[in-house]
Write an enzyme that holds these catalytic residues in place. Structure first.
Site, PDB file in Angstrom:
ATOM      1  N   GLY A  52       0.773  -1.241   0.000  1.00 19.77           N
ATOM      2  CA  GLY A  52       0.000   0.000   0.000  1.00 19.77           C
ATOM      3  C   GLY A  52       0.803   1.288   0.000  1.00 19.77           C
ATOM      4  N   GLU A 107       3.699   4.262   6.156  1.00 21.89           N
ATOM      5  CA  GLU A 107       2.476   3.449   6.058  1.00 21.89           C
ATOM      6  C   GLU A 107       1.446   4.135   5.170  1.00 21.89           C
ATOM      7  OE1 GLU A 107       0.830   0.912   6.218  1.00 21.89           O
ATOM      8  OE2 GLU A 107       0.904  -0.174   8.098  1.00 21.89           O
ATOM      9  N   ASP A 108       0.571   3.348   4.592  1.00 22.49           N
ATOM     10  CA  ASP A 108      -0.502   3.928   3.794  1.00 22.49           C
ATOM     11  C   ASP A 108      -1.640   4.415   4.684  1.00 22.49           C
ATOM     12  OD1 ASP A 108      -1.229   1.349   4.552  1.00 22.49           O
ATOM     13  OD2 ASP A 108      -1.907   0.707   2.575  1.00 22.49           O
ATOM     14  N   ASP A 111      -5.458   1.981  10.524  1.00 20.22           N
ATOM     15  CA  ASP A 111      -6.858   1.628  10.768  1.00 20.22           C
ATOM     16  C   ASP A 111      -6.987   1.218  12.234  1.00 20.22           C
ATOM     17  OD1 ASP A 111      -9.477   0.837  10.577  1.00 20.22           O
ATOM     18  OD2 ASP A 111      -9.173  -0.745   9.136  1.00 20.22           O
ATOM     19  N   LYS A 139      -7.588   6.596  10.111  1.00 18.87           N
ATOM     20  CA  LYS A 139      -9.050   6.520  10.235  1.00 18.87           C
ATOM     21  C   LYS A 139      -9.496   7.034  11.590  1.00 18.87           C
ATOM     22  CE  LYS A 139     -10.355   2.993   6.970  1.00 18.87           C
ATOM     23  NZ  LYS A 139     -10.883   1.649   6.748  1.00 18.87           N
ATOM     24  N   PHE A 160     -14.234   2.316   3.850  1.00 19.85           N
ATOM     25  CA  PHE A 160     -13.192   1.609   3.128  1.00 19.85           C
ATOM     26  C   PHE A 160     -12.749   2.452   1.943  1.00 19.85           C
ATOM     27  CE2 PHE A 160     -11.000  -1.527   0.631  1.00 19.85           C
ATOM     28  CZ  PHE A 160     -10.248  -2.141   1.624  1.00 19.85           C
ATOM     29  N   VAL A 161     -11.479   2.855   1.973  1.00 17.11           N
ATOM     30  CA  VAL A 161     -10.974   3.753   0.931  1.00 17.11           C
ATOM     31  C   VAL A 161      -9.975   3.041   0.014  1.00 17.11           C
ATOM     32  CG1 VAL A 161     -11.378   5.881   2.222  1.00 17.11           C
ATOM     33  CG2 VAL A 161      -9.211   4.679   2.520  1.00 17.11           C
ATOM     34  N   ARG A 173      -5.179   0.365  -6.948  1.00 17.78           N
ATOM     35  CA  ARG A 173      -3.994   1.025  -6.373  1.00 17.78           C
ATOM     36  C   ARG A 173      -3.510   2.176  -7.239  1.00 17.78           C
ATOM     37  NH1 ARG A 173      -1.993  -2.212  -2.117  1.00 17.78           N
ATOM     38  NH2 ARG A 173      -2.180  -4.454  -2.393  1.00 17.78           N
TER      39      ARG A 173
HETATM   40  P1  IMP Z   1      -4.671  -2.043  10.712  1.00 16.13           P
HETATM   41  O1  IMP Z   1      -3.777  -3.135  11.204  1.00 16.13           O
HETATM   42  O2  IMP Z   1      -6.112  -2.319  11.036  1.00 16.13           O
HETATM   43  O3  IMP Z   1      -4.244  -0.662  11.176  1.00 16.13           O
HETATM   44  O4  IMP Z   1      -4.651  -2.097   9.118  1.00 16.13           O
HETATM   45  C1  IMP Z   1      -3.569  -1.682   8.413  1.00 16.13           C
HETATM   46  C2  IMP Z   1      -3.589  -2.149   6.975  1.00 16.13           C
HETATM   47  O5  IMP Z   1      -4.884  -2.569   6.525  1.00 16.13           O
HETATM   48  C3  IMP Z   1      -3.214  -0.986   6.090  1.00 16.13           C
HETATM   49  O6  IMP Z   1      -1.822  -0.869   5.968  1.00 16.13           O
HETATM   50  C4  IMP Z   1      -3.908  -1.333   4.789  1.00 16.13           C
HETATM   51  O7  IMP Z   1      -3.098  -2.178   4.016  1.00 16.13           O
HETATM   52  C5  IMP Z   1      -5.156  -2.083   5.223  1.00 16.13           C
HETATM   53  N1  IMP Z   1      -6.328  -1.168   5.277  1.00 16.13           N
HETATM   54  C6  IMP Z   1      -6.933  -0.666   6.361  1.00 16.13           C
HETATM   55  N2  IMP Z   1      -7.981   0.132   6.045  1.00 16.13           N
HETATM   56  C7  IMP Z   1      -8.028   0.139   4.687  1.00 16.13           C
HETATM   57  C8  IMP Z   1      -8.897   0.804   3.740  1.00 16.13           C
HETATM   58  O8  IMP Z   1      -9.816   1.568   4.052  1.00 16.13           O
HETATM   59  N3  IMP Z   1      -8.607   0.556   2.431  1.00 16.13           N
HETATM   60  C9  IMP Z   1      -7.599  -0.242   2.011  1.00 16.13           C
HETATM   61  N4  IMP Z   1      -6.770  -0.876   2.871  1.00 16.13           N
HETATM   62  C10 IMP Z   1      -6.982  -0.688   4.196  1.00 16.13           C
END
Ligand code: IMP
Length: 188
Positions: A52, A107-108, A111, A139, A160-161, A173
């Site tokens: 990402g 990081e992208d 969440d 988020k 969800f983006v 992407r």
């Molecule tokens: P976390 O562990 O829940 O913080 O999720 C982190 C990873 O989940 C990010 O680095 C993304 O790759 C993916 N992710 C979380 N939310 C989204 C979204 O809204 N769109 C696309 N990928 C997401």
């Protein structure tokens, strides 16, 4: 491209654009300037989290005037679902050691924070000189674990983006903007 123009060329699976290409470009430049001011002449190792953050790190690295090195890590994330599993696995590790280096994780999107939490603990154990995080998106109100994230591009609503590196089932992407996917696309 103007917003109106971008909207007309919007991908049919996108319900609306939340961050335009221009807004991304401007914010990435600001983040680069801030990072350059903070690190000065000190070298900084950008650790981008695949896949990402690939587009973000490509643009961000070119906005940083401090000496930059690049390395990549890949961890398991959502697969094709849109919910965080909390299960984190290193799929690709760094190529170099990071001991005594200034590490900036790129990081992208933040969440739940579970992925970064794991990653930071893992990287900290390798004894870098400093360890910070830059995330393009965060988020709002979603973080289940507290993460000390020094640089945040944009706060986004809990939807969800996709686009600018972010995928749904490996697609979208390459969209130049951040958009919200139409719910019917991922309804299973
Ligand atoms: P976390 O562990 O829940 O913080 O999720 C982190 C990873 O989940 C990010 O680095 C993304 O790759 C993916 N992710 C979380 N939310 C989204 C979204 O809204 N769109 C696309 N990928 C997401």
């Amino acid at each position: 491209m103007e917003l109106a123009e971008q909207m007309t060329s919007m991908h049919p699976d996108v319900s609306h654009v939340i961050i335009t290409e221009e807004q991304i470009r401007a914010r990435v430049a600001e983040l680069g300037a801030q990072i350059s001011a903070d690190y000065g002449d000190e070298p900084v190792l950008l650790v981008a989290v695949l896949r990402g953050a690939a587009l973000f790190v490509a643009d961000l690295s070119r906005e940083i005037s401090s000496p930059v090195e690049l390395d990549f890590m890949a961890v398991s994330s959502y697969g094709s679902s849109t919910k965080s599993s909390g299960v984190v696995r290193i799929i690709k590790d760094l190529d170099e050691t990071i001991e005594d280096m200034n590490v900036l994780v790129v990081e992208d999107i933040l969440d739940t924070g579970l992925t970064l939490k794991y990653l930071l603990k893992n990287l900290a154990s390798r004894k870098p000189r400093s360890l910070e995080v830059v995330t393009l998106l965060s988020k709002e109100g979603k973080q289940r674990v507290s993460i000390d994230c020094k640089y945040i591009g944009f706060d986004v609503p809990d939807e969800f983006v996709i686009g600018y590196g972010l995928d749904y089932a490996e697609r979208y992407r390459n969209l130049p903007y951040i958009g919200v996917l139409k719910p019917e696309v991922y309804a299973d």
